[in-house]
Design a protein around this motif. Sequence first.
Motif, mmCIF file in Angstrom:
data_model
loop_
_atom_site.group_PDB
_atom_site.id
_atom_site.type_symbol
_atom_site.label_atom_id
_atom_site.label_comp_id
_atom_site.label_asym_id
_atom_site.label_seq_id
_atom_site.Cartn_x
_atom_site.Cartn_y
_atom_site.Cartn_z
ATOM 1 N N ALA A 92 0.826 -1.211 0.000
ATOM 2 C CA ALA A 92 0.000 0.000 0.000
ATOM 3 C C ALA A 92 0.855 1.254 0.000
ATOM 4 C CB ALA A 92 -0.924 -0.007 1.216
ATOM 5 N N LEU A 93 0.501 2.173 -0.893
ATOM 6 C CA LEU A 93 1.139 3.479 -0.946
ATOM 7 C C LEU A 93 0.083 4.541 -0.676
ATOM 8 C CD1 LEU A 93 3.366 5.558 -1.646
ATOM 9 C CD2 LEU A 93 2.704 5.293 -4.057
ATOM 10 N N GLY A 94 0.266 5.307 0.382
ATOM 11 C CA GLY A 94 -0.658 6.386 0.713
ATOM 12 C C GLY A 94 -0.066 7.720 0.314
ATOM 13 N N VAL A 95 -0.846 8.522 -0.417
ATOM 14 C CA VAL A 95 -0.386 9.856 -0.809
ATOM 15 C C VAL A 95 -1.393 10.891 -0.341
ATOM 16 C CG1 VAL A 95 0.880 8.989 -2.816
ATOM 17 C CG2 VAL A 95 -1.466 9.803 -3.109
ATOM 18 N N ASP A 96 -0.870 12.033 0.043
ATOM 19 C CA ASP A 96 -1.712 13.151 0.459
ATOM 20 C C ASP A 96 -0.941 14.428 0.177
ATOM 21 O OD1 ASP A 96 -4.360 13.374 2.461
ATOM 22 O OD2 ASP A 96 -3.069 15.152 2.458
ATOM 23 N N ILE A 97 -1.652 15.487 -0.168
ATOM 24 C CA ILE A 97 -0.983 16.738 -0.529
ATOM 25 C C ILE A 97 -0.535 17.538 0.688
ATOM 26 C CG2 ILE A 97 -2.985 18.285 -0.600
ATOM 27 C CD1 ILE A 97 -1.836 19.251 -3.342
ATOM 28 N N GLN A 98 -1.046 17.192 1.872
ATOM 29 C CA GLN A 98 -0.693 17.940 3.075
ATOM 30 C C GLN A 98 0.499 17.298 3.786
ATOM 31 O OE1 GLN A 98 -3.843 20.002 5.459
ATOM 32 N NE2 GLN A 98 -5.037 18.264 4.772
ATOM 33 N N PRO A 99 1.639 17.963 3.849
ATOM 34 C CA PRO A 99 2.793 17.396 4.550
ATOM 35 C C PRO A 99 2.503 17.043 6.002
ATOM 36 C CG PRO A 99 3.469 19.274 3.219
ATOM 37 C CD PRO A 99 1.966 19.258 3.198
ATOM 38 N N SER A 100 1.670 17.838 6.676
ATOM 39 C CA SER A 100 1.380 17.559 8.086
ATOM 40 C C SER A 100 0.654 16.227 8.250
ATOM 41 C CB SER A 100 0.548 18.686 8.698
ATOM 42 O OG SER A 100 -0.704 18.819 8.017
ATOM 43 N N GLN A 101 -0.210 15.905 7.308
ATOM 44 C CA GLN A 101 -0.923 14.631 7.376
ATOM 45 C C GLN A 101 0.030 13.458 7.143
ATOM 46 O OE1 GLN A 101 -3.740 15.339 8.805
ATOM 47 N NE2 GLN A 101 -5.325 15.121 7.259
ATOM 48 N N ILE A 102 0.898 13.603 6.156
ATOM 49 C CA ILE A 102 1.862 12.538 5.877
ATOM 50 C C ILE A 102 2.851 12.374 7.026
ATOM 51 C CG2 ILE A 102 3.761 11.842 4.356
ATOM 52 C CD1 ILE A 102 0.980 11.337 3.197
ATOM 53 N N ASP A 103 3.231 13.474 7.658
ATOM 54 C CA ASP A 103 4.107 13.380 8.834
ATOM 55 C C ASP A 103 3.449 12.534 9.916
ATOM 56 O OD1 ASP A 103 6.067 14.913 7.676
ATOM 57 O OD2 ASP A 103 5.514 16.772 8.699
ATOM 58 N N GLN A 104 2.167 12.768 10.164
ATOM 59 C CA GLN A 104 1.453 11.981 11.166
ATOM 60 C C GLN A 104 1.356 10.523 10.744
ATOM 61 O OE1 GLN A 104 -2.104 13.647 13.113
ATOM 62 N NE2 GLN A 104 -1.765 15.506 11.922
ATOM 63 N N ALA A 105 1.080 10.288 9.460
ATOM 64 C CA ALA A 105 0.987 8.907 8.972
ATOM 65 C C ALA A 105 2.305 8.171 9.158
ATOM 66 C CB ALA A 105 0.574 8.915 7.497
ATOM 67 N N ARG A 106 3.396 8.845 8.855
ATOM 68 C CA ARG A 106 4.707 8.196 9.007
ATOM 69 C C ARG A 106 5.035 7.934 10.461
ATOM 70 N NH1 ARG A 106 7.636 12.050 4.505
ATOM 71 N NH2 ARG A 106 7.241 10.717 2.685
ATOM 72 N N ARG A 107 4.669 8.871 11.339
ATOM 73 C CA ARG A 107 4.930 8.647 12.769
ATOM 74 C C ARG A 107 4.147 7.443 13.280
ATOM 75 N NH1 ARG A 107 4.600 14.354 13.188
ATOM 76 N NH2 ARG A 107 2.496 14.213 14.061
ATOM 77 N N ARG A 108 2.923 7.301 12.817
ATOM 78 C CA ARG A 108 2.072 6.224 13.329
ATOM 79 C C ARG A 108 2.365 4.881 12.664
ATOM 80 N NH1 ARG A 108 -2.175 10.660 13.444
ATOM 81 N NH2 ARG A 108 -2.796 10.804 15.615
ATOM 82 N N PHE A 109 2.582 4.908 11.358
ATOM 83 C CA PHE A 109 2.629 3.649 10.615
ATOM 84 C C PHE A 109 3.879 3.481 9.757
ATOM 85 C CE2 PHE A 109 -1.898 5.132 10.730
ATOM 86 C CZ PHE A 109 -2.356 4.235 11.680
ATOM 87 N N GLY A 110 4.803 4.423 9.826
ATOM 88 C CA GLY A 110 5.947 4.405 8.927
ATOM 89 C C GLY A 110 6.903 3.244 9.133
ATOM 90 N N SER A 111 6.835 2.580 10.272
ATOM 91 C CA SER A 111 7.727 1.447 10.512
ATOM 92 C C SER A 111 7.276 0.184 9.790
ATOM 93 C CB SER A 111 7.812 1.153 12.017
ATOM 94 O OG SER A 111 6.536 0.801 12.534
ATOM 95 N N ARG A 112 6.077 0.226 9.229
ATOM 96 C CA ARG A 112 5.557 -0.945 8.529
ATOM 97 C C ARG A 112 6.192 -1.030 7.145
ATOM 98 N NH1 ARG A 112 0.619 -2.842 10.650
ATOM 99 N NH2 ARG A 112 0.426 -3.966 8.708
ATOM 100 N N SER A 113 6.656 -2.215 6.785
ATOM 101 C CA SER A 113 7.267 -2.389 5.467
ATOM 102 C C SER A 113 6.229 -2.490 4.357
ATOM 103 C CB SER A 113 8.132 -3.658 5.455
ATOM 104 O OG SER A 113 7.334 -4.813 5.722
ATOM 105 N N ASP A 114 4.966 -2.738 4.724
ATOM 106 C CA ASP A 114 3.927 -2.944 3.718
ATOM 107 C C ASP A 114 3.072 -1.703 3.502
ATOM 108 O OD1 ASP A 114 2.688 -2.964 6.181
ATOM 109 O OD2 ASP A 114 2.084 -5.068 6.083
ATOM 110 N N ALA A 115 3.407 -0.594 4.143
ATOM 111 C CA ALA A 115 2.671 0.654 3.955
ATOM 112 C C ALA A 115 3.671 1.806 3.882
ATOM 113 C CB ALA A 115 1.686 0.880 5.101
ATOM 114 N N ARG A 116 3.634 2.524 2.781
ATOM 115 C CA ARG A 116 4.529 3.657 2.596
ATOM 116 C C ARG A 116 3.709 4.914 2.334
ATOM 117 N NH1 ARG A 116 9.430 1.284 -1.216
ATOM 118 N NH2 ARG A 116 9.496 -0.820 -0.314
ATOM 119 N N PHE A 117 4.334 6.068 2.607
ATOM 120 C CA PHE A 117 3.599 7.330 2.523
ATOM 121 C C PHE A 117 4.444 8.378 1.808
ATOM 122 C CE2 PHE A 117 2.248 5.009 6.283
ATOM 123 C CZ PHE A 117 0.872 5.000 6.119
ATOM 124 N N ALA A 118 3.750 9.235 1.058
ATOM 125 C CA ALA A 118 4.447 10.291 0.324
ATOM 126 C C ALA A 118 3.550 11.503 0.182
ATOM 127 C CB ALA A 118 4.867 9.795 -1.061
#
Length: 313
Positions: A92-118
Motif C-alpha cells: 500500500a502506498l498512501g499519498v496526500d498533498i498535506q505534509p502535516s498529514q503525511i508526517d502523522q501517517a509516518r509517525r504512526r505507521f511508517g515502521s511498517r514495510s507494507d505501507a509507505r507514505f508520500a
Amino acid sequence: MDDSGSLTGAYSDDSVLFRVLRHLGWDTLANIGYFTVPTLPVAVVMGPVLFQRRLARRSLALLEARPGQLVLDAGCGRGDTTARLGAAGCRALGVDIQPSQIDQARRRFGSRSDARFAVADATALPRQAADIPLPDGSFDRVHCLEAAFHFGHEGRKSFLSESFRLLRPGGRLVLVDVTSRRDQPIGTLDPNGLVRGTWRFDDIEPYERYPLMASSAGFTTQRILDWTTPVLHRAAQLSALFAATASTRAGRQALCVRWPGLRELDTREWDEVIAIVRAHQAIGRVTRYTAYVFGKPARLSGPGRRGPWCGVG
C-alpha cells in the motif's frame, strides 16, 4: 488536490470544529462515519471513532483487494486506511498533498514495510513517490475515501484520468465522496462560507456526473452505493443534538463532563461551532454520500505491466 495552499489548516486545530472533533475522539481517521439506528445511542456516548472505522472498513471492502496486490490510497490523510491495506497483505502506498498529514501517517505507521507514505498530488502524480515508480498500468487498485470533494471539478477529472492510467487492465477504483443531488452552486447554500471554509473545498460534484466523468476517462461503472442515510443523515442527527445541547450553559457543562477537553472553548467558540453545525444542516438537505466502484476494462492481449514493488496479485 488543487494546491496545498487551499488545504492549509484543514483537518487541524486551526478550525474550531476540528478542535471539537478531536476532543470527541477523531484521531487517525478523519471521515464522517457510518451509523446505524440501533447504534446511534452508542455514538452519543462514545463519540464517532467506532463509526469512522466502520466506514473505512466498508470502503476498503469494495476494493476486493488481495494479498500481494499494489494499492494506491489517494488522499490518505493520517494513514489509517493505508495501514489497514498493508495489514491485509497488500503493498500500500498512501499519498496526500498535506505534509502535516503525511508526517502523522509516518509517525504512526511508517515502521511498517507494507505501507509507505508520500506527499503527492493525487490529481497530478509524480513519476515516483516514496521511491516507488508510478508507471502506467502498475497498480491493481486505487482507493479514495472522502477526499475527492477537495479536488475541485477539474481536479476530479484529472484524478480519474490519473487513476485510469495508473491501474492495470482489470484494475479497480473505489471512490467514496460527498456529492450533490443537483448541479447548484454551493455558495447559494453556504453564503457565509462556514462549511467550505471548514473543510477547504469550493464545490461538490453532482452524483450523476461522476459515472459520466469516469466513462470519459475510460472506466466502466461496476457499482454505485447510496450511503447518504447512514453517513450524512445520521451524522446530521448527532450534530443537531450536539448543537442543541451546546446552546445552553447546562448543556455545555454536561458535554464538558463527558469530554473534558471541551472546557478549553470560550463562549465565542461555542457559538461559532453551533453556527458551523447549522450551516452544515442547510447544505445537508441537497447533498448525498456516494460510493462508486469503477473498473478498468481488461485487455484480451495480456496482463498489464506491473511496477517493481509488487507481489503476486
